[in-house]
Each structure stands twice: as structure tokens, then as C-alpha cells.
Write a protein that holds these residues in place. Structure first.
Motif, PDB file in Angstrom:
ATOM      1  N   LYS B  73       0.709  -1.196  -0.080  1.00  0.00           N
ATOM      2  CA  LYS B  73      -0.002  -0.002  -0.034  1.00  0.00           C
ATOM      3  C   LYS B  73       0.821   1.200  -0.093  1.00  0.00           C
ATOM      4  O   LYS B  73       0.438   2.444  -0.672  1.00  0.00           O
ATOM      5  CB  LYS B  73      -1.011  -0.108   1.276  1.00  0.00           C
ATOM      6  N   SER B  80      -0.639   5.825  -7.467  1.00  0.00           N
ATOM      7  CA  SER B  80      -2.020   6.395  -7.819  1.00  0.00           C
ATOM      8  C   SER B  80      -1.780   7.882  -8.429  1.00  0.00           C
ATOM      9  O   SER B  80      -2.325   8.234  -9.183  1.00  0.00           O
ATOM     10  CB  SER B  80      -2.900   6.118  -6.823  1.00  0.00           C
ATOM     11  N   ALA B 173     -12.714   0.573   0.169  1.00  0.00           N
ATOM     12  CA  ALA B 173     -11.813   0.494   1.167  1.00  0.00           C
ATOM     13  C   ALA B 173     -12.213   1.211   2.415  1.00  0.00           C
ATOM     14  O   ALA B 173     -11.772   0.553   3.426  1.00  0.00           O
ATOM     15  CB  ALA B 173     -10.585   1.639   0.536  1.00  0.00           C
ATOM     16  N   CYS B 196     -13.798  -5.815  -0.323  1.00  0.00           N
ATOM     17  CA  CYS B 196     -13.601  -4.502   0.312  1.00  0.00           C
ATOM     18  C   CYS B 196     -12.306  -4.422   1.425  1.00  0.00           C
ATOM     19  O   CYS B 196     -11.726  -3.477   1.299  1.00  0.00           O
ATOM     20  CB  CYS B 196     -14.759  -4.108   1.465  1.00  0.00           C
ATOM     21  N   ARG B 199      -9.344  -4.156  -0.834  1.00  0.00           N
ATOM     22  CA  ARG B 199      -9.117  -2.991  -1.422  1.00  0.00           C
ATOM     23  C   ARG B 199      -8.714  -2.042  -0.508  1.00  0.00           C
ATOM     24  O   ARG B 199      -7.744  -0.887  -0.746  1.00  0.00           O
ATOM     25  CB  ARG B 199     -10.795  -2.317  -2.009  1.00  0.00           C
ATOM     26  N   GLN B 200      -9.000  -2.164   0.896  1.00  0.00           N
ATOM     27  CA  GLN B 200      -8.388  -1.463   1.857  1.00  0.00           C
ATOM     28  C   GLN B 200      -6.913  -1.656   2.088  1.00  0.00           C
ATOM     29  O   GLN B 200      -6.029  -0.765   2.300  1.00  0.00           O
ATOM     30  CB  GLN B 200      -9.225  -1.548   3.322  1.00  0.00           C
ATOM     31  N   PRO B 203      -4.732  -1.514  -2.621  1.00  0.00           N
ATOM     32  CA  PRO B 203      -5.234  -0.981  -3.468  1.00  0.00           C
ATOM     33  C   PRO B 203      -4.347  -1.211  -4.731  1.00  0.00           C
ATOM     34  O   PRO B 203      -3.217  -1.080  -4.697  1.00  0.00           O
ATOM     35  CB  PRO B 203      -5.407   0.544  -3.059  1.00  0.00           C
ATOM     36  N   SER B 226      -7.498   9.502  -3.266  1.00  0.00           N
ATOM     37  CA  SER B 226      -7.063   9.261  -2.048  1.00  0.00           C
ATOM     38  C   SER B 226      -7.966   9.795  -0.858  1.00  0.00           C
ATOM     39  O   SER B 226      -8.327   9.089   0.187  1.00  0.00           O
ATOM     40  CB  SER B 226      -5.554   9.701  -1.788  1.00  0.00           C
ATOM     41  N   GLU B 277      -9.686   6.636   0.224  1.00  0.00           N
ATOM     42  CA  GLU B 277      -8.652   5.455   0.036  1.00  0.00           C
ATOM     43  C   GLU B 277      -8.981   4.466  -0.847  1.00  0.00           C
ATOM     44  O   GLU B 277      -8.389   3.428  -1.062  1.00  0.00           O
ATOM     45  CB  GLU B 277      -8.639   4.827   1.478  1.00  0.00           C
ATOM     46  N   ASP B 278      -9.979   4.845  -1.972  1.00  0.00           N
ATOM     47  CA  ASP B 278     -10.240   3.645  -3.014  1.00  0.00           C
ATOM     48  C   ASP B 278      -9.139   3.736  -4.117  1.00  0.00           C
ATOM     49  O   ASP B 278      -8.933   2.727  -4.627  1.00  0.00           O
ATOM     50  CB  ASP B 278     -11.498   4.042  -3.583  1.00  0.00           C
ATOM     51  N   TYR B 279      -8.244   4.864  -4.276  1.00  0.00           N
ATOM     52  CA  TYR B 279      -7.180   4.895  -5.280  1.00  0.00           C
ATOM     53  C   TYR B 279      -7.721   4.669  -6.531  1.00  0.00           C
ATOM     54  O   TYR B 279      -7.054   4.174  -7.385  1.00  0.00           O
ATOM     55  CB  TYR B 279      -6.219   4.181  -4.891  1.00  0.00           C
ATOM     56  N   GLU B 280      -8.985   4.886  -6.822  1.00  0.00           N
ATOM     57  CA  GLU B 280      -9.471   5.161  -8.341  1.00  0.00           C
ATOM     58  C   GLU B 280      -9.186   6.536  -8.607  1.00  0.00           C
ATOM     59  O   GLU B 280      -8.702   7.268  -7.969  1.00  0.00           O
ATOM     60  CB  GLU B 280     -11.093   4.966  -8.036  1.00  0.00           C
TER      61      GLU B 280
END
Lengths: 336, 336
Positions: B73, B80, B173, B196, B199-200, B203, B226, B277-280
Motif C-alpha cells: 500500500k 496512484s 476501502a 472490500c 481494497r483497503q 489498492p 485518496s 482510500e479507494d485510489y480510483e
């Protein structure tokens, strides 16, 4: 009671930090405020990059040292690495991990100490981040620089017969730390002792001589003295696959060192060999380049340089006393 | 009892770390082991650089999360940022601040998690440092990348009429963190819930779509998530001097979110707006570039993208419900 940073969020702190900085120079296309910083290329140059951190209770104590000195030193120790490569710094990033009760005044002072050296060294702050710490203050800095491919100074270039030179004087930073530990009262200290504390708190990275020596190809290898001369000499010798010998009598001990060393039952050279953090530079200089090297040191603002030993074929790292007796170099200073 | 890192010095730990890495690619002229790393220039490119840190007890807990996920991470959150600039990562630096009783096994796992993503993302580790911590574990990472000057994606390029797209799904996340807090027993969790947590903890930075969208100039602005979609949309709008509206019903909520949100008395979209915090990635896409943008998303490995709103002339950041009622976007997630 002074205000703490907890009254502000990360974004407000970044805005506050940003307001205390100089306007970024033209090669910074995008500075603080986007997902990442963007730098214009430095044509024909290679990129040099280094990172180092200062951790409270390990590298400094807040009750011993002014906050602006912490900001200064966090940048200085990285610039020293850039100098040791013969490179020119171009930009820096600052990662601050702050205790939640951290005083806002100290935050401002850290930024001011950083900004002042950043301006003097033409190393604009272009990004970073601020996070909370459940424990110590941590200041982590990254510096990017550039260097002409054939001018790069590595540790590994030393050859048999090269002379070992060092800039400035040694042992001052360690003596300064010892003096801080002995007394918080600075009014009773001598000018030499105060100079030692200044070296501990605000080391001056040797950027100019690093760059000039590299530009005229006057050295075959270089390294900075973050972990002391014993460490640097041994590391350069090992990386270069040669041996190294230091003459104890030649070590340029700072005048503030002897009394501190004596209180610990040591001669100044022995103290110096066990000390670090001076952030001077060590150079391996081929004998035929010596006058060129000395000329570069003069041009770099009369930086004093001292020949303290030489590299030789037989592997190993030695200290030689006045009678020519050799013993192994001590391990040097370990930050860790 | 397992061995702790205190049995080794900094140099031994660096050697150990080095041994766990892939051999560096050709553009790394000098990697770990000198005063600084040296990278060959990427002709015609600008340099992109970002830094971010993970702090124990603030960003993660060691009793909740495997050490290799922490290493993953710490690098992922920086990648990201590089993705959000439309850039390609080239090198990274890792600064580890380790408690003195830190288990050597966990050290190895952090390095392995880092090394695995570093290899997958072609972002070799070229330098860094290791220091002791008197408190939390801190992992500070810097990533350098490069981008063609006219391909750069800033936050500030959004224009009136541009559509707001987001990659992947949102809220996972935060839901993963909530699930970790509710129970350490993962055997009773559904696949959506496990996704989930994944993802946390791990990511996946959206490097490919960031680069492809930039390459075909399909977006006018981009930013990573973020601090969540509410934060990103508002920040892009403010930097671009336009307003933004998000349709609540359009938000691609991860299927694991609804039950977690319900236990907190929230609808999934409301939960998503307050989570990070999904970092999409979020993109501002001019209407005439929509098909080009969708094609880039397909080419980037069928990355799902969803149109969730648009930018408009009137300043402000709004969320719109199914009846067209607008309310101000919440502040989003604050790491700090």
C-alpha cells in the motif's frame, strides 16, 4: 498556551506552509497542489535522487534544538548526498509526520528553517505531505538533482595510489551533541564550543566544492561524511575494491573537539574517528589531479581541504599513528 | 520468539532488503548503495515526483493488517498519484522508520509486498533509508515518473460542460476498514466483504488507464481518490475555477458497501461520499472526447468507468438526489 496544529487540517497546514515559501523557479512546471510535482527536463543531464529522515529522540530532541534547525538539517543532510555525487540540486519534497499537539509556532519555524536553506541552495520545495504522528516528530526529505553523465562522482572510483582528502574540520557535530547533552545553558560556552553546536544543528552541505570538483574531473570518487570519516573511507575503499590508510595525525580535528574528547578520556583523533554528522565530503584524488583539486577547492569559496591518507592495493581500512603503526579503522558512527 | 531487527544494523538491513529485490533495469545507472541514486534521462519527458507516507495507528494497525500489505500500500498510494498525472513511474525510494523491537519477519514481508508491486508496476526501488523509531512504524515512499509535456493531466483543466467520470467502484476501502474494525475473523465474511478488505489493504493503482487517457488526450483534468470522490470533485472544480455536480444515484457503490453503511444508518451513496482510500481516478472529460475516453478505458484492460456528474459554470460543489434537489458536497475523507 500556544496553538497546536490540531486546530488545522492537512490542507490548511499545506496552505500555511506554501505561503512561507519563495515563488518556485521556472523549471518547476507544477509545484505544490496537484497529485504530483512536475519538473522540466535538464537537457543532457542524469537525475540524481536521495532521501533521508530525521526522527525525534533518535536524531534530535525538541527540548535541545530550535525547530528551525530541525527544518534546516532535514534538508541539509540530503543536499550533502547530492553534493557527494557532484550534482546540482533542483527540487525537494518534504514529508512531515507531526504529533497532534505539535505547536503551530514550531511548525512555522521548521518550515522557515527549511525554506531558508532551500532558497540558499536553489532547491525549491515542490511537494510532500503532512500526516499525524501518534509518537515522534518525523521529517522525511527527498532531493532531486541533476548531473552531467561524465561528471558523476561515485564511491566506487578510487584507485590504488589515490590520495584521500577531506573538506573542513571533523568531530564538531559530535562534540556539539555532547555539549548539548552536558548543558542547555549556552551562555557559558566558548566560541569553539558554540561552533560545534552550530555544526550539529545547522550543517552546511558542501554543494559548491562537490560540483566544482566533479566539473573539472579532479576526483575519482567521493562520499559525504554523514556516518563519519572512518565509515566513509572504509565504504569508498570497499566499493572501489582497494584498501585505505588514514594518518591519525593528519585528521583536521575541529578546535572544539579536544576538550570534549578529553572529558571522555580520548585524544581528539580517536574521538573524530568515532563521530559522524559533520556532513563534510571525502574525495579520492589521483596524485596527478592534486593541483586541479586544490584549485577547485579555492574556487569553491576557499574551502579548506586536507590530505588525510591514501588508497592502496592491499584491501582493508587502517588508521596509522605517528610511528607508522597500523590498526583497523573503527566502525564509525551508526545513526541507526 | 521471533528475531527483531535490533539484531542487525542499518547496513545489514539494507543488504537484506537489497537481496529481496529484482535486478534494476537499465535506466537505473546507480541504485541502492551510493550517496544517491542516478537515473538515465527519459528523452523529451518531464519528471513527475510525489511522496506519501503510511503511519502506524493513523493509516494502519499492525494487528489488523499483514506486513506485506503495508509494503504494497505504501507504494500503491504513490503510484496512484503518478497515474493521476497521466505519467509512467520509473523509480521509487523507500524510507523505513522501524520500532527497535520490529520483527525481522515483518521487515522481510514489508519488503516483499513492496517488491512485488514494484516489479508489477516497473518501478524499481533505487534508494532510501532505514532509521529507528521510538514509536510507530512509518513507511515513507517517493516515486519518480515521466510524462510527455503535452500529455500531462492536471487537476486544473476541467471546463464548463465537461463530464465527470470515475473508474471502478467506490467505498470499498472504507467499508473494508470498517469490517476489519468489526471483526478480525475473516472466515465468516462474504466475497464482497473480503473484496472490500482487499481494497483497503492492497489498492491497485490505475496506472494503465491514467497513461492511456493522457496519451490520447481524452481528459481535460484528472485526480486520484485518496481522499474520496467528494474531495476530488471539489478540488478539481476549485482548481479549474468551475463548479461541479454529482448525481447521487450514479455513484458506482461497491456491492460490499451497502450492509456496512446500513449498520451506520446510511444509504450507500452517502457512505461513499464520506469515504476515501479507494485510489480510483476521477477524470473531467469534454463531451466530444467521450467515445475516445471510453475506448481508452477498454484498452486499459476493460476498466469500468462511470459518468457520475458534470462541471458547470456556477462555482460550488454539489450532490444532486433523484428529484434534482442539490445539497453541498460533504467535506470528504481527511487522512490527517
Amino acid at each position: 498556551m500556544s496553538t497546536s496544529i490540531s486546530s488545522l487540517g492537512e490542507r490548511a497546514l499545506i496552505t500555511r506552509l506554501h505561503a512561507r515559501l519563495e515563488v518556485a523557479p521556472a523549471h518547476v512546471r507544477t509545484g505544490i497542489g496537484d497529485d504530483a510535482a512536475v519538473l522540466l527536463p535538464d537537457r543532457g543531464m542524469q537525475t540524481v535522487v536521495t532521501t533521508d529522515s530525521l526522527v525525534e529522540h533518535v536524531h534530535f530532541r525538541r527540548d535541545w534544538t530550535a525547530a528551525d534547525a530541525i527544518g534546516h538539517k532535514a534538508l541539509a543532510v540530503n543536499l550533502s548526498d547530492i553534493a557527494a555525487m557532484g550534482a546540482t540540486p533542483r527540487a525537494s519534497l518534504l514529508s512531515l509526520i507531526l504529533p497532534s499537539d505539535f505547536p503551530l509556532d514550531d511548525f512555522d519555524q521548521i518550515v522557515d528553517g527549511y525554506a531558508s536553506l532551500s532558497k540558499a541552495a536553489a532547491t525549491p520545495l515542490v511537494g510532500g505531505n503532512i500526516a499525524r504522528s501518534p509518537g515522534p516528530l518525523v521529517v522525511d526529505v527527498t532531493v532531486l538533482g541533476s548531473v552531467r553523465p561524465r561528471r558523476l562522482l561515485l564511491r566506487s572510483g578510487a584507485r590504488e595510489g589515490d590520495e584521500l582528502f577531506v573538506t573542513g574540520s571533523l568531530g564538531a557535530a559530535a562534540a556539539g551533541l555532547a555539549l548539548l547533552g552536558e548543558s542547555r545553558d549556552r551562555t557559558s560556552l566558548t566560541p569553539d564550543e558554540l561552533a560545534c553546536i552550530e555544526r550539529q544543528e545547522r550543517p552546511a552541505p558542501r554543494l559548491r566544492i562537490g560540483r566544482l570538483v566533479a566539473r573539472v574531473s579532479a576526483a575519482s570518487a567521493a562520499m559525504d561524511l554523514s556516518d563519519g570519516i572512518a565509515d566513509a573511507a572504509a565504504a569508498m575503499a570497499a566499493a572501489s575494491n582497494v584498501g585505505v590508510v588514514i594518518q591519525a595525525a593528519a585528521l583536521p580535528c575541529h578546535p572544539g573537539v579536544a576538550p570534549v574528547a578529553a572529558r571522555r578520556g580520548l585524544e581528539a583523533p580517536d574521538y573524530v574517528l568515532r563521530s559522524g554528522e559533520d556532513y563534510e565530503l571525502a574525495f579520492a584524488v589521483p596524485a596527478r589531479r592534486r593541483s586541479r583539486f586544490l584549485a577547485a577547492a579555492r574556487r569553491a569559496g576557499q574551502v579548506p581541504v586536507t590530505r588525510i591518507g591514501h588508497f592502496e592495493r592491499t584491501l582493508g581500512a587502517w588508521i596509522e599513528d605517528a610511528d607508522g603503526q597500523r590498526s583497523p579503522l573503527p566502525a564509525g558512527f551508526d545513526h541507526f
